[in-house]
Design a protein around this motif. Structure first.
Motif, PDB file in Angstrom:
ATOM      1  N   THR A  25       0.765  -1.078  -0.015  1.00  0.00           N
ATOM      2  CA  THR A  25      -0.094  -0.040   0.031  1.00  0.00           C
ATOM      3  C   THR A  25       0.897   1.270  -0.042  1.00  0.00           C
ATOM      4  OG1 THR A  25      -1.836  -1.142   1.125  1.00  0.00           O
ATOM      5  CG2 THR A  25      -1.877   1.411   1.308  1.00  0.00           C
ATOM      6  N   CYS A  26       1.792   1.164   0.822  1.00  0.00           N
ATOM      7  CA  CYS A  26       2.461   2.487   0.970  1.00  0.00           C
ATOM      8  C   CYS A  26       4.179   2.519   0.773  1.00  0.00           C
ATOM      9  CB  CYS A  26       2.309   2.913   2.671  1.00  0.00           C
ATOM     10  SG  CYS A  26       0.658   3.056   3.314  1.00  0.00           S
ATOM     11  N   GLY A  27       4.400   1.324   0.556  1.00  0.00           N
ATOM     12  CA  GLY A  27       6.072   1.270   0.199  1.00  0.00           C
ATOM     13  C   GLY A  27       6.825   0.767   1.393  1.00  0.00           C
ATOM     14  N   ALA A  28       8.094   0.282   1.148  1.00  0.00           N
ATOM     15  CA  ALA A  28       9.008  -0.270   2.166  1.00  0.00           C
ATOM     16  C   ALA A  28       9.390   0.844   3.069  1.00  0.00           C
ATOM     17  CB  ALA A  28      10.221  -0.737   1.586  1.00  0.00           C
ATOM     18  N   LEU A  29       9.588   2.026   2.755  1.00  0.00           N
ATOM     19  CA  LEU A  29      10.028   3.124   3.820  1.00  0.00           C
ATOM     20  C   LEU A  29       9.023   3.370   4.903  1.00  0.00           C
ATOM     21  CD1 LEU A  29      11.816   5.121   4.836  1.00  0.00           C
ATOM     22  CD2 LEU A  29      10.921   6.704   3.218  1.00  0.00           C
ATOM     23  N   VAL A  30       7.517   3.283   4.562  1.00  0.00           N
ATOM     24  CA  VAL A  30       6.654   3.630   5.482  1.00  0.00           C
ATOM     25  C   VAL A  30       6.350   2.381   6.340  1.00  0.00           C
ATOM     26  CG1 VAL A  30       4.089   3.894   5.792  1.00  0.00           C
ATOM     27  CG2 VAL A  30       5.263   5.076   4.095  1.00  0.00           C
ATOM     28  N   ALA A  31       6.396   1.103   5.778  1.00  0.00           N
ATOM     29  CA  ALA A  31       6.386  -0.093   6.373  1.00  0.00           C
ATOM     30  C   ALA A  31       7.416  -0.353   7.476  1.00  0.00           C
ATOM     31  CB  ALA A  31       6.629  -1.286   5.784  1.00  0.00           C
ATOM     32  N   VAL A  32       8.779  -0.015   7.299  1.00  0.00           N
ATOM     33  CA  VAL A  32       9.943   0.170   8.244  1.00  0.00           C
ATOM     34  C   VAL A  32       9.489   1.354   9.178  1.00  0.00           C
ATOM     35  CG1 VAL A  32      12.222   0.217   8.659  1.00  0.00           C
ATOM     36  CG2 VAL A  32      11.237  -0.839   6.669  1.00  0.00           C
ATOM     37  N   THR A  33       9.075   2.478   8.792  1.00  0.00           N
ATOM     38  CA  THR A  33       8.991   3.456   9.932  1.00  0.00           C
ATOM     39  C   THR A  33       7.806   3.046  10.964  1.00  0.00           C
ATOM     40  OG1 THR A  33       9.199   4.910   8.180  1.00  0.00           O
ATOM     41  CG2 THR A  33       7.907   5.749  10.067  1.00  0.00           C
ATOM     42  N   VAL A  34       6.664   2.312  10.293  1.00  0.00           N
ATOM     43  CA  VAL A  34       5.659   1.852  11.428  1.00  0.00           C
ATOM     44  C   VAL A  34       6.485   0.654  12.307  1.00  0.00           C
ATOM     45  CG1 VAL A  34       3.419   0.447  11.553  1.00  0.00           C
ATOM     46  CG2 VAL A  34       3.731   2.389   9.920  1.00  0.00           C
ATOM     47  N   THR A  35       7.067  -0.170  11.761  1.00  0.00           N
ATOM     48  CA  THR A  35       7.600  -1.358  12.658  1.00  0.00           C
ATOM     49  C   THR A  35       8.570  -0.832  13.610  1.00  0.00           C
ATOM     50  OG1 THR A  35       9.224  -1.880  10.849  1.00  0.00           O
ATOM     51  CG2 THR A  35       7.005  -3.094  10.936  1.00  0.00           C
ATOM     52  N   THR A  36       9.535   0.269  13.163  1.00  0.00           N
ATOM     53  CA  THR A  36      10.300   0.799  14.050  1.00  0.00           C
ATOM     54  C   THR A  36       9.585   1.680  15.202  1.00  0.00           C
ATOM     55  OG1 THR A  36      11.816   1.330  12.534  1.00  0.00           O
ATOM     56  CG2 THR A  36      12.057   2.521  14.271  1.00  0.00           C
ATOM     57  N   CYS A  37       8.615   2.354  14.923  1.00  0.00           N
ATOM     58  CA  CYS A  37       7.714   3.030  16.104  1.00  0.00           C
ATOM     59  C   CYS A  37       7.133   1.739  16.857  1.00  0.00           C
ATOM     60  CB  CYS A  37       6.628   3.607  15.489  1.00  0.00           C
ATOM     61  SG  CYS A  37       5.453   4.533  16.712  1.00  0.00           S
ATOM     62  N   ARG A  38       6.722   0.561  16.490  1.00  0.00           N
ATOM     63  CA  ARG A  38       6.437  -0.363  17.273  1.00  0.00           C
ATOM     64  C   ARG A  38       7.315  -0.762  18.405  1.00  0.00           C
ATOM     65  NH1 ARG A  38       8.535  -5.361  18.053  1.00  0.00           N
ATOM     66  NH2 ARG A  38       9.378  -5.512  15.798  1.00  0.00           N
ATOM     67  N   LYS A  39       8.703  -0.852  18.040  1.00  0.00           N
ATOM     68  CA  LYS A  39       9.614  -1.035  19.196  1.00  0.00           C
ATOM     69  C   LYS A  39       9.558   0.081  20.283  1.00  0.00           C
ATOM     70  CE  LYS A  39      12.904  -3.061  16.017  1.00  0.00           C
ATOM     71  NZ  LYS A  39      12.172  -3.085  14.425  1.00  0.00           N
ATOM     72  N   ALA A  40       9.214   1.030  19.781  1.00  0.00           N
ATOM     73  CA  ALA A  40       9.088   2.329  20.927  1.00  0.00           C
ATOM     74  C   ALA A  40       7.644   1.711  21.935  1.00  0.00           C
ATOM     75  CB  ALA A  40       8.888   3.564  20.502  1.00  0.00           C
ATOM     76  N   VAL A  41       6.899   1.437  21.349  1.00  0.00           N
ATOM     77  CA  VAL A  41       5.858   1.018  22.182  1.00  0.00           C
ATOM     78  C   VAL A  41       6.150  -0.124  22.951  1.00  0.00           C
ATOM     79  CG1 VAL A  41       3.206   0.389  22.054  1.00  0.00           C
ATOM     80  CG2 VAL A  41       4.047   1.994  20.442  1.00  0.00           C
ATOM     81  N   THR A  42       6.678  -1.119  22.492  1.00  0.00           N
ATOM     82  CA  THR A  42       7.175  -2.206  23.159  1.00  0.00           C
ATOM     83  C   THR A  42       8.089  -1.908  24.373  1.00  0.00           C
ATOM     84  OG1 THR A  42       7.309  -3.649  21.102  1.00  0.00           O
ATOM     85  CG2 THR A  42       8.423  -4.421  22.986  1.00  0.00           C
ATOM     86  N   ILE A  43       8.771  -0.865  24.386  1.00  0.00           N
ATOM     87  CA  ILE A  43       9.542  -0.238  25.518  1.00  0.00           C
ATOM     88  C   ILE A  43       8.629   0.095  26.371  1.00  0.00           C
ATOM     89  CG2 ILE A  43      11.348   1.102  26.076  1.00  0.00           C
ATOM     90  CD1 ILE A  43      12.683   0.427  23.316  1.00  0.00           C
ATOM     91  N   VAL A  44       7.853   0.924  25.867  1.00  0.00           N
ATOM     92  CA  VAL A  44       6.673   1.682  26.706  1.00  0.00           C
ATOM     93  C   VAL A  44       5.972   0.621  27.708  1.00  0.00           C
ATOM     94  CG1 VAL A  44       4.597   3.180  26.917  1.00  0.00           C
ATOM     95  CG2 VAL A  44       6.396   3.835  25.445  1.00  0.00           C
ATOM     96  N   ILE A  45       5.496  -0.379  27.006  1.00  0.00           N
ATOM     97  CA  ILE A  45       4.720  -1.497  27.716  1.00  0.00           C
ATOM     98  C   ILE A  45       5.758  -2.127  28.736  1.00  0.00           C
ATOM     99  CG2 ILE A  45       3.636  -3.649  27.396  1.00  0.00           C
ATOM    100  CD1 ILE A  45       2.508  -2.777  24.743  1.00  0.00           C
ATOM    101  N   SER A  46       6.857  -2.350  28.526  1.00  0.00           N
ATOM    102  CA  SER A  46       7.947  -2.810  29.593  1.00  0.00           C
ATOM    103  C   SER A  46       7.963  -1.846  30.683  1.00  0.00           C
ATOM    104  CB  SER A  46       9.286  -2.827  28.635  1.00  0.00           C
ATOM    105  OG  SER A  46      10.225  -3.366  29.645  1.00  0.00           O
ATOM    106  N   PHE A  47       7.711  -0.686  30.584  1.00  0.00           N
ATOM    107  CA  PHE A  47       7.663   0.157  31.640  1.00  0.00           C
ATOM    108  C   PHE A  47       6.634   0.110  32.296  1.00  0.00           C
ATOM    109  CE2 PHE A  47      11.024   2.607  29.379  1.00  0.00           C
ATOM    110  CZ  PHE A  47      12.099   2.570  30.163  1.00  0.00           C
ATOM    111  N   LEU A  48       5.422  -0.097  31.783  1.00  0.00           N
ATOM    112  CA  LEU A  48       4.060  -0.317  32.350  1.00  0.00           C
ATOM    113  C   LEU A  48       4.096  -1.617  33.272  1.00  0.00           C
ATOM    114  CD1 LEU A  48       1.696   0.998  29.594  1.00  0.00           C
ATOM    115  CD2 LEU A  48       2.547   2.205  31.805  1.00  0.00           C
ATOM    116  N   LEU A  49       4.594  -2.821  32.497  1.00  0.00           N
ATOM    117  CA  LEU A  49       4.560  -3.945  33.157  1.00  0.00           C
ATOM    118  C   LEU A  49       5.488  -4.242  34.183  1.00  0.00           C
ATOM    119  CD1 LEU A  49       3.897  -6.226  30.001  1.00  0.00           C
ATOM    120  CD2 LEU A  49       2.365  -5.353  31.828  1.00  0.00           C
ATOM    121  N   PHE A  50       6.740  -3.598  34.296  1.00  0.00           N
ATOM    122  CA  PHE A  50       7.614  -3.693  35.355  1.00  0.00           C
ATOM    123  C   PHE A  50       7.909  -2.378  35.794  1.00  0.00           C
ATOM    124  CE2 PHE A  50       8.218  -6.655  32.056  1.00  0.00           C
ATOM    125  CZ  PHE A  50       8.048  -8.220  32.912  1.00  0.00           C
TER     126      PHE A  50
END
Length: 359
Positions: free
Chosen positions: A278-303
């Motif tokens: 739909t949007c190309g490789a750059l946008v896809a990697v941008t979204v997956t990179t942002c997902r890593k940040a959310v994973t870290i945020v959740i880590s702070f919430l759980l621990f």
């Protein structure tokens, strides 16, 4: 079925897919082609987050099992096997026929194996935050790969967006209680090799999907199956197949973790492929990179972890990168309005800034 013949610059005839076939964009067996590109982007991004957040958690949980760290390549083998089974079931259900030449899958399977295999193996030598620091930099290699593979020319706003995303994730991870990462030369070489492969994967997949109009099910089945065959022979020759199997039999919970790890990853890959289409490789990697940040945020919430305002600044850089990336796709980027809005937002945050807190 109606098709068009196109004579390229070399004088060769190419069969182009018809408009109905080209506009068919499916996400997890649901056609989303009737939505606008913005809604397709939002839907695919949400699905990426839904499946890849537990994927990251399970990956860290697997390597937290005592004694598993040397078996990163065995994890990749089982993961590729599961992906191949899932892809085969989907292909049989959809009656998928191969459109991409097999020789291209031989190359894609090798690159995909390098990306996921080196990444998994690096966790045997690096801690999870260190791996995230390196993997968050895949935006730049993907852009370089876009230039080399597809001869793309990116706008300045795309480069700035990628830089903001990388800087934000690096600051966010480094702010994790200012723990010094346990660097290891072997781990650095492994994760750097994974990044090199990452720079090629998205662009190769995008180019193959556009040229051959292949389905997500086809790409997942053949690329992961070929990668599995490659790795199977390597592990058989090295003896790691026997050692990894014996360890997991002695610790059966490992296979349960790997199954759900693979299942969430399989659905996540489907969403990423739909996002690339739909949007190309750059946008896809941008979204997956942002997902890593959310994973870290959740880590702070759980621990229970210390909280400093540096996390907020890092998060704002990531949001800024996403904003610039999406804004760049609208083709009416207003630089003056952007700086006015940004200065107002940062001005309000500066007024409300407080001393570091512990949560």
């Amino acid at each position: 079925m109606e098709a068009k013949i196109y004579i390229n610059d070399s004088g060769n005839a190419e069969l182009l897919p018809n408009k109905k076939e080209e506009s068919s964009r499916k996400l997890l067996w649901v056609d989303i082609g009737h939505f606008s590109e913005l809604w397709q982007f939002l839907i695919c991004s949400v699905v990426v987050f839904i499946f890849f957040i537990p994927y990251g958690y399970l990956q860290e949980a697997i390597f937290s099992i005592k004694g598993f760290k040397p078996f990163g390549w065995y994890l990749t083998l089982v993961q590729f096997f599961n992906y191949s089974i899932f892809g085969l079931i989907e292909s049989q259900f959809n009656r998928t026929q191969r459109r991409i030449p097999l020789v291209l899958y031989l190359l894609l399977g090798l690159i995909l194996l390098g990306s996921m295999g080196f990444s998994n193996a690096s966790l045997g030598y690096l801690n999870y935050p260190t791996q995230v620091i390196f993997k968050c930099c895949k935006l730049i290699p993907v852009m370089i790969g876009g230039v080399l593979v597809q001869h793309k020319v990116y706008k300045v706003i795309d480069i700035v967006a990628a830089s903001c995303m990388c800087a934000g994730l690096i600051l966010f991870t480094l702010a994790d209680n200012k723990v010094s990462p346990d660097f290891n030369l072997i781990g650095i070489i492994l994760i750097s090799s994974a990044l090199f492969c990452d720079a090629l994967i998205g662009n190769f997949q995008e180019k193959m999907m556009k040229k051959h109009n292949a389905s997500n099910a086809e790409i997942v089945l053949y690329s992961y199956l070929i990668g599995f065959i490659y790795l199977l022979f390597v592990l058989l020759a090295s003896g790691q197949l026997r050692d990894g199997t014996e360890f997991c039999i002695q610790n059966p919970v490992t296979y349960i973790y790997i199954f759900f790890f693979s299942l969430s990853g399989f659905f996540g890959v489907q969403a990423v492929l739909a996002l690339i289409r739909t949007c190309g490789a750059l946008v896809a990697v941008t979204v997956t990179t942002c997902r890593k940040a959310v994973t870290i945020v959740i880590s702070f919430l759980l621990f229970s972890k210390p909280f400093t305002f540096q996390y907020v600044w890092a998060g704002l850089l990531i949001v800024l990168g996403i904003y610039l990336n999406v804004l760049g796709k609208t083709n009416h980027f207003d630089l003056k309005m952007f700086f006015m809005t940004s200065s107002k937002i940062f001005g309000n945050i500066k007024k409300r800034r407080k001393s570091p807190m512990i949560v």
